[in-house]
Design an enzyme around this catalytic site. Structure first.
Site, PDB file in Angstrom:
ATOM      1  N   HIS A  74      63.746  48.347  32.316  1.00 25.06           N
ATOM      2  CA  HIS A  74      63.156  49.786  31.627  1.00 25.06           C
ATOM      3  C   HIS A  74      63.187  50.402  30.771  1.00 25.06           C
ATOM      4  O   HIS A  74      64.532  50.567  29.480  1.00 25.06           O
ATOM      5  CB  HIS A  74      64.242  50.907  32.162  1.00 25.06           C
ATOM      6  CG  HIS A  74      63.860  51.587  34.028  1.00 25.06           C
ATOM      7  ND1 HIS A  74      64.888  49.706  34.720  1.00 25.06           N
ATOM      8  CD2 HIS A  74      63.783  52.318  34.794  1.00 25.06           C
ATOM      9  CE1 HIS A  74      63.885  50.881  36.200  1.00 25.06           C
ATOM     10  NE2 HIS A  74      63.697  51.452  35.759  1.00 25.06           N
ATOM     11  N   GLU A  89      60.689  54.482  28.497  1.00 18.50           N
ATOM     12  CA  GLU A  89      59.803  55.710  29.726  1.00 18.50           C
ATOM     13  C   GLU A  89      60.796  57.054  28.740  1.00 18.50           C
ATOM     14  O   GLU A  89      59.929  57.978  29.181  1.00 18.50           O
ATOM     15  CB  GLU A  89      61.299  55.406  31.150  1.00 18.50           C
ATOM     16  CG  GLU A  89      61.274  56.337  31.876  1.00 18.50           C
ATOM     17  CD  GLU A  89      61.899  56.100  32.970  1.00 18.50           C
ATOM     18  OE1 GLU A  89      63.131  55.186  32.898  1.00 18.50           O
ATOM     19  OE2 GLU A  89      61.695  56.586  34.088  1.00 18.50           O
TER      20      GLU A  89
END
Ligand SMILES: [Zn+2]
Length: 317
Positions: free
Chosen positions: A195, A198
Site C-alpha cells: 500500500h 494512498e
C-alpha cells in the site's frame, strides 16, 4: 472478472458479525443489524485514512477464533463467485487475530480452509490469499511482521497463499521503514504488493518500487509525478486503484479530482478494485460502473484494465 485488492476484514457481512458476537458471548455491538452496518461502513463524510481504518476495529473483535475466520472467508468467496468473479486475491493480517491466543499460523490456516471450501463449492472462482504485514514500529511489530513473512513463505507451496502486503497507517509510518522486511520477503521468494501513494505522496510509491513491489496498493499519488508515471508504465507495474475508497480516505480530494483517468492515459497499468466491500459499501461491478460514469471509460478500457489485473496476478492463470 478479476480483482486484486480486497481486504477480508473490510468485507464482512454485518449479519455474520451480529451472529458471531452472539455466539461468542461478546457484548452486542449495536441495537440491531442495520445499526451495526452503519458502524461497519465508512462515516459520511469520512475525514481521513485513519478514520476509515477505525471501521475495522469492531468486526476484528469477532475474528479472534478459527471457526469465525473460516466462516467469513468462505462467505466472501461465495459472494464473489456469485457476482461472477473468476480470479481474486483476498488479503488479511493474521497478526490481528492473535488477541485471544490463536497463532498467526492457525489464523491463516482457518482462512485457507474457508477459501478452499468456497472454491470447492464454486469451482469457477480461483482465490489467492495475501498475508498483510502491518505498518507500526517497535520490537513487537517487527516480530509479528517477521512471523507473517515466515508463515507466508511456508504456505506458498500450498497454492492459496500467494504473497504478502504492507497495510496500515501510511501517513504515520513511512514506507521506507519496512525496507529490511521486504528485502527478506524477496529472499524468501515471496511476491509482494505494498500500500503506497494512498495517504502519502509519490515518494512513497518510489520507495515501494525500489523495495521490489510487483504491484502497488492504490498508488494514485503517482499521478503527481510525470517521471514516476512513465516508470510505472514502462515496467508495467499494476496499480490497485479503489476509486470509492480513495475518495473516502481523502487519498483523492473528491470523485472528480480522482487521478485514475490521468494515470490510465499515461499508460499506467490501472486496475479496478473495491478495497473493502463493506466499509466502502461497494462491489467490483459498482466500481466498474462508477469508472465508466465518472471518467468516461469504455467497455474496451475496462477490458484492458481487466487484462492488467490478470497480468498482475500472483498465482499463475
Ligand atoms: Zn487496501
Amino acid at each position: 472478472m478479476t480483482e486484486l485488492h480486497i481486504h477480508l476484514d473490510g468485507s464482512l457481512r454485518p449479519e455474520t458479525i451480529w451472529e458471531l458476537a452472539a455466539e461468542q458471548g461478546l457484548p452486542m455491538p449495536a441495537a440491531d443489524v442495520s445499526a451495526l452496518r452503519t458502524l461497519m461502513e465508512a462515516p459520511v463524510p469520512c475525514g481521513s485514512l485513519s478514520e476509515y481504518l477505525s471501521r475495522f476495529a469492531l468486526p476484528m473483535t469477532c475474528l479472534q477464533q478459527a471457526d469465525a475466520l473460516e466462516r467469513v472467508a468462505w462467505e466472501l468467496t461465495e459472494e464473489l463467485a456469485k457476482e461472477g468473479m473468476t480470479y481474486c486475491e483476498l488479503r488479511f493480517a493474521p497478526q490481528l487475530s492473535t488477541k485471544k491466543g490463536m497463532t498467526q499460523a492457525q489464523a491463516a490456516e482457518a482462512v485457507i480452509r474457508g477459501v478452499k471450501r468456497g472454491m470447492k463449492e464454486f469451482p469457477a472462482i480461483r482465490v489467492g490469499l495475501l498475508l498483510c504485514c502491518m505498518r507500526g514500529e517497535g520490537p513487537e511489530c517487527e516480530r509479528a511482521n517477521l512471523e507473517t513473512l515466515e508463515l507466508a513463505a511456508g504456505l506458498l507451496a500450498g497454492g492459496v497463499v500467494c504473497g504478502v502486503d504492507l497495510a496500515g497507517a501510511e501517513e504515520v509510518y513511512d514506507t521506507g521503514m519496512f525496507r529490511d522486511l521486504f528485502s527478506r520477503a524477496a529472499r524468501y521468494g515471496l511476491p509482494y504488493t505494498i500500500h503506497a501513494g494512498e495517504a502519502d505522496g509519490p515518494d512513497s510509491v518510489k520507495k515501494a518500487l525500489d523495495m521490489g513491489a510487483r504491484r502497488i496498493g492504490h498508488g494514485i499519488a503517482a499521478a503527481r509525478d510525470e517521471r514516476l508515471m512513465d516508470e510505472l508504465a514502462r515496467y508495467g507495474i499494476p496499480l490497485e486503484v479503489c476509486i470509492t475508497s480513495n475518495v473516502q480516505t481523502k487519498a483523492a480530494p473528491s470523485l472528480k479530482d480522482h487521478p485514475i483517468r490521468r494515470l490510465y492515459d499515461a499508460g499506467v497499468h490501472v486496475t479496478l478494485n473495491t478495497d473493502n466491500r463493506t466499509v466502502s459499501a461497494t462491489t467490483l461491478p459498482r466500481e466498474i460502473a462508477l469508472a465508466k460514469a465518472a471518467f468516461g471509460f469504455t467497455d474496451q478500457d475496462v477490458e484492458r484494465m481487466e487484462e492488467y489485473a490478470r497480468g498482475g496476478a500472483f498465482l499463475c492463470l
